[in-house]
Scaffold this active site. Structure first.
Site, PDB file in Angstrom:
ATOM      1  CG  HIS A 129      -1.957  -1.040   1.228  1.00 12.08           C
ATOM      2  ND1 HIS A 129      -2.824  -1.233   0.174  1.00 12.08           N
ATOM      3  CD2 HIS A 129      -2.259  -1.996   2.151  1.00 12.08           C
ATOM      4  CE1 HIS A 129      -3.625  -2.266   0.450  1.00 12.08           C
ATOM      5  NE2 HIS A 129      -3.297  -2.745   1.636  1.00 12.08           N
ATOM      6  CG  ASP A 166      -2.656  -8.430   0.714  1.00  8.43           C
ATOM      7  OD1 ASP A 166      -1.915  -8.738   1.657  1.00  8.43           O
ATOM      8  OD2 ASP A 166      -3.677  -7.722   0.846  1.00  8.43           O
ATOM      9  CG  HIS A 168      -6.391  -5.399   1.778  1.00 10.17           C
ATOM     10  ND1 HIS A 168      -5.781  -6.273   2.669  1.00 10.17           N
ATOM     11  CD2 HIS A 168      -7.556  -5.010   2.339  1.00 10.17           C
ATOM     12  CE1 HIS A 168      -6.560  -6.387   3.748  1.00 10.17           C
ATOM     13  NE2 HIS A 168      -7.626  -5.637   3.571  1.00 10.17           N
ATOM     14  CG  ASP A 247      -4.652 -10.013   3.511  1.00  9.50           C
ATOM     15  OD1 ASP A 247      -4.431 -10.544   2.409  1.00  9.50           O
ATOM     16  OD2 ASP A 247      -4.395  -8.815   3.748  1.00  9.50           O
TER      17      ASP A 247
END
Ligand SMILES: [Zn+2]
Length: 310
Positions: A129, A166, A168, A247
């Site tokens: 991120h 991931d 996200h 995740d």
């Protein structure tokens, strides 16, 4: 030859605050599972160096690195420095972040110099991120981007790809490489979901595939076949970097894509097969998310087992 396993004790000292999901216990949970399933003796351990300024400045703005250093000093005197509501530094965070990025650099060197078959970096804080000039989502320095840029700039590779599974969207990685013709990014993430980006603006080199909550392994695998593999085959990257977040696991409270260990083994085998086809088998994997400790340990074990046998 072997899979290199790169980590550093400094990565355990960084904390974003009490009860934060991105916590030090994630790394020993992974190591414990690798020991328990008999994988650890098959890996070659390396200690992560500190990433240098020059390596960071390939992907981050100079004033951003200065801001991080200033925040680190603030954290040293006051205990914590918040960069966004859930992304904070303590006095050890800068060092941990430099070790995490340094792990990706060492992994890149080992794999390109054929001192390891491939590599897994067991590091935190995560990175995908973190944009060119922004910390967010538990991330400060974009580790996988630092590694990819090192392959391009220090080793003269002409094309690399970042593979991000991931849960996200890796908005920081996209921010850094969107305009870099030498880099392809393929990703699958839950949408709509934090950081609420990536669903628009898909391009030939930014192959973002949003999946709805509850998608499960079948849809995930279908997306890999339909979108990732043709894009990678077309781009012919010379090396693959994996933003390995776990995740999306069914047991992870943060999300609901409902993947299981077998999906992580499968996607890793698929990435390795792609790596053999056109990337000289060069694969560097860097830990991103994954917050249920048991699921994280088992998922990384499935991932590293596949790296080590593919
Ligand atoms: Zn994540």
């Amino acid at each position: 030859m072997h899979t290199a396993f790169i980590s550093h004790p400094d990565c355990l000292l960084h904390e974003c605050g009490p009860y934060h999901p991105e916590r030090p216990a994630r790394l020993p949970a992974i190591e414990d599972e690798l020991v328990a399933c008999g994988l650890m003796p098959k890996l070659e351990r390396h200690v992560a160096p500190l990433a240098t300024h020059e390596q960071l400045l390939r992907v981050h703005a100079a004033d951003y690195i200065e801001m991080l250093e200033a925040a680190s000093l603030r954290a040293a005197s006051s205990g914590a420095a918040y960069l966004d509501p859930d992304t904070a530094m303590n006095r050890h965070s800068m060092n941990a972040a430099l070790r995490a990025a340094g792990a990706a650099v060492l992994a890149t060197d080992l794999v390109i110099e054929k001192k390891a078959d491939n590599a897994f970096c067991n590091i935190r804080p995560p990175g995908h991120h973190a944009g060119r000039g922004r910390a967010m989502g538990f991330c400060f320095i974009n580790n996988v981007a630092v590694g990819a840029a090192h392959a391009l700039e220090a080793h003269g590779l002409e094309r690399v790809a970042v593979v991000d599974f991931d849960v996200h969207h890796g908005n920081g990685t996209e921010d850094i490489f969107r305009d870099d013709e030498r880099v392809m990014m393929v990703s699958i993430f839950q949408h709509p979901f934090y950081p609420f980006s990536g669903a628009e603006g898909r391009s030939e080199r930014m192959v973002n595939i949003p999946l709805p909550a509850g998608a499960g392994g079948k849809l995930f695998r279908a997306a890999v076949h339909e979108f990732w593999l043709p894009a990678l085959d077309r781009f012919q990257p010379e090396m693959l970097f994996v933003s390995a977040g776990f995740d999306a696991h069914r047991d992870d409270d943060l999300s609901s894509l409902n993947l299981v260990e077998d999906d992580y083994a499968w996607v890793t085998e698929t990435i390795c097969a792609a790596g053999r086809r056109f990337a000289g088998n060069r694969i560097v994997s860097v830990l991103e998310g994954g917050y249920d400790l048991k699921a994280l340990g088992r998922s990384v074990a499935a991932h590293v087992q596949a790296l080590n046998t593919s």
